[in-house]
Design an enzyme around this catalytic site. Sequence first.
Site, PDB file in Angstrom:
ATOM      1  N   ASP A  30       0.855  -1.202   0.000  1.00 31.80           N
ATOM      2  CA  ASP A  30       0.000   0.000   0.000  1.00 31.80           C
ATOM      3  C   ASP A  30       0.885   1.244   0.000  1.00 31.80           C
ATOM      4  OD1 ASP A  30      -3.233   0.461   0.974  1.00 31.80           O
ATOM      5  OD2 ASP A  30      -1.840   2.173   1.069  1.00 31.80           O
ATOM      6  N   ASN A  86     -12.936  -3.657   2.776  1.00 31.13           N
ATOM      7  CA  ASN A  86     -13.963  -2.627   2.880  1.00 31.13           C
ATOM      8  C   ASN A  86     -14.898  -2.793   1.686  1.00 31.13           C
ATOM      9  OD1 ASN A  86     -12.630  -1.444   5.136  1.00 31.13           O
ATOM     10  ND2 ASN A  86     -11.247  -0.359   3.752  1.00 31.13           N
ATOM     11  N   GLN A  93     -14.373   2.006   1.428  1.00 37.62           N
ATOM     12  CA  GLN A  93     -13.740   1.599   0.170  1.00 37.62           C
ATOM     13  C   GLN A  93     -13.579   2.812  -0.747  1.00 37.62           C
ATOM     14  OE1 GLN A  93     -15.685  -1.561  -2.047  1.00 37.62           O
ATOM     15  NE2 GLN A  93     -14.035  -1.650  -3.559  1.00 37.62           N
ATOM     16  N   VAL A  95     -11.138   2.633  -3.619  1.00 37.20           N
ATOM     17  CA  VAL A  95     -10.820   2.127  -4.966  1.00 37.20           C
ATOM     18  C   VAL A  95     -11.796   0.999  -5.283  1.00 37.20           C
ATOM     19  CG1 VAL A  95      -9.067   1.099  -6.448  1.00 37.20           C
ATOM     20  CG2 VAL A  95      -8.387   2.729  -4.663  1.00 37.20           C
ATOM     21  N   HIS A  99     -10.428  -5.557  -2.935  1.00 37.62           N
ATOM     22  CA  HIS A  99      -9.075  -5.847  -2.453  1.00 37.62           C
ATOM     23  C   HIS A  99      -9.110  -6.175  -0.970  1.00 37.62           C
ATOM     24  CE1 HIS A  99      -9.888  -1.497  -2.295  1.00 37.62           C
ATOM     25  NE2 HIS A  99      -9.244  -1.516  -1.135  1.00 37.62           N
ATOM     26  N   HIS A 101      -6.843  -5.889   2.433  1.00 35.39           N
ATOM     27  CA  HIS A 101      -5.678  -5.277   3.062  1.00 35.39           C
ATOM     28  C   HIS A 101      -5.097  -6.335   3.994  1.00 35.39           C
ATOM     29  CE1 HIS A 101      -6.889  -0.922   2.333  1.00 35.39           C
ATOM     30  NE2 HIS A 101      -8.052  -1.525   2.172  1.00 35.39           N
TER      31      HIS A 101
HETATM   32  P1  5GP Z   1      -9.778   1.225   0.316  1.00 31.18           P
HETATM   33  O1  5GP Z   1      -9.939   2.496   1.075  1.00 31.18           O
HETATM   34  O2  5GP Z   1     -10.423   1.292  -1.052  1.00 31.18           O
HETATM   35  O3  5GP Z   1     -10.167  -0.010   1.077  1.00 31.18           O
HETATM   36  O4  5GP Z   1      -8.223   1.049   0.079  1.00 31.18           O
HETATM   37  C1  5GP Z   1      -7.549   1.561  -1.010  1.00 31.18           C
HETATM   38  C2  5GP Z   1      -6.081   1.512  -0.667  1.00 31.18           C
HETATM   39  O5  5GP Z   1      -5.343   1.701  -1.859  1.00 31.18           O
HETATM   40  C3  5GP Z   1      -5.644   2.605   0.301  1.00 31.18           C
HETATM   41  O6  5GP Z   1      -5.095   2.006   1.471  1.00 31.18           O
HETATM   42  C4  5GP Z   1      -4.630   3.414  -0.494  1.00 31.18           C
HETATM   43  O7  5GP Z   1      -3.546   3.858   0.292  1.00 31.18           O
HETATM   44  C5  5GP Z   1      -4.198   2.430  -1.570  1.00 31.18           C
HETATM   45  N1  5GP Z   1      -3.794   3.061  -2.806  1.00 31.18           N
HETATM   46  C6  5GP Z   1      -4.508   4.000  -3.504  1.00 31.18           C
HETATM   47  N2  5GP Z   1      -3.839   4.340  -4.627  1.00 31.18           N
HETATM   48  C7  5GP Z   1      -2.691   3.595  -4.631  1.00 31.18           C
HETATM   49  C8  5GP Z   1      -1.608   3.513  -5.542  1.00 31.18           C
HETATM   50  O8  5GP Z   1      -1.542   4.187  -6.570  1.00 31.18           O
HETATM   51  N3  5GP Z   1      -0.615   2.638  -5.229  1.00 31.18           N
HETATM   52  C9  5GP Z   1      -0.645   1.870  -4.098  1.00 31.18           C
HETATM   53  N4  5GP Z   1       0.387   1.039  -3.893  1.00 31.18           N
HETATM   54  N5  5GP Z   1      -1.660   1.928  -3.216  1.00 31.18           N
HETATM   55  C10 5GP Z   1      -2.673   2.790  -3.477  1.00 31.18           C
END
Ligand code: 5GP
Length: 113
Positions: A30, A86, A93, A95, A99, A101
């Site tokens: 991440d 999430n 969530q 993205v 996924h 974590h």
């Molecule tokens: P969510 O909030 O959707 O469960 O988690 C999305 C995760 O993707 C976040 O923890 C964020 O830091 C990670 N993330 C978003 N954009 C990028 C990226 O461009 N590269 C990487 N490695 N992680 C990302």
Amino acid sequence: MSETIFSKIINKEIPSDVVYEDDLSFAFRDINPQAPVHILIIPKKPIPQLTDAAISDQELLGHLMLVANKVAEMEGVVDAFRLVLNNGAGAGQEVMHMHFHLLAGRSFTWPPG
Ligand code: 5GP
């Protein structure tokens, strides 16, 4: 299904710190880690969120959890890690490419925030 930043990461159009990859899955660190070990485990198939998964995705979903075990082993954290998913914006969530974590390397509280 719409393309997200994670599709670009899978396709290596955007660089990432790749931890593991196979035909079905991709795991990378991440960009904004919330623990010493914070790895995202994603299906290559762009399922927006868990609730979009179908019966035909059953094997894929199981595979992702076994990948989590493998990644935890590789990172030396198999004894204690947290796997978080999430589902939906209301759950945090951001993205819309499902996924997990995988978080480890610090103590965790329960219930989670
Ligand atoms: P969510 O909030 O959707 O469960 O988690 C999305 C995760 O993707 C976040 O923890 C964020 O830091 C990670 N993330 C978003 N954009 C990028 C990226 O461009 N590269 C990487 N490695 N992680 C990302």
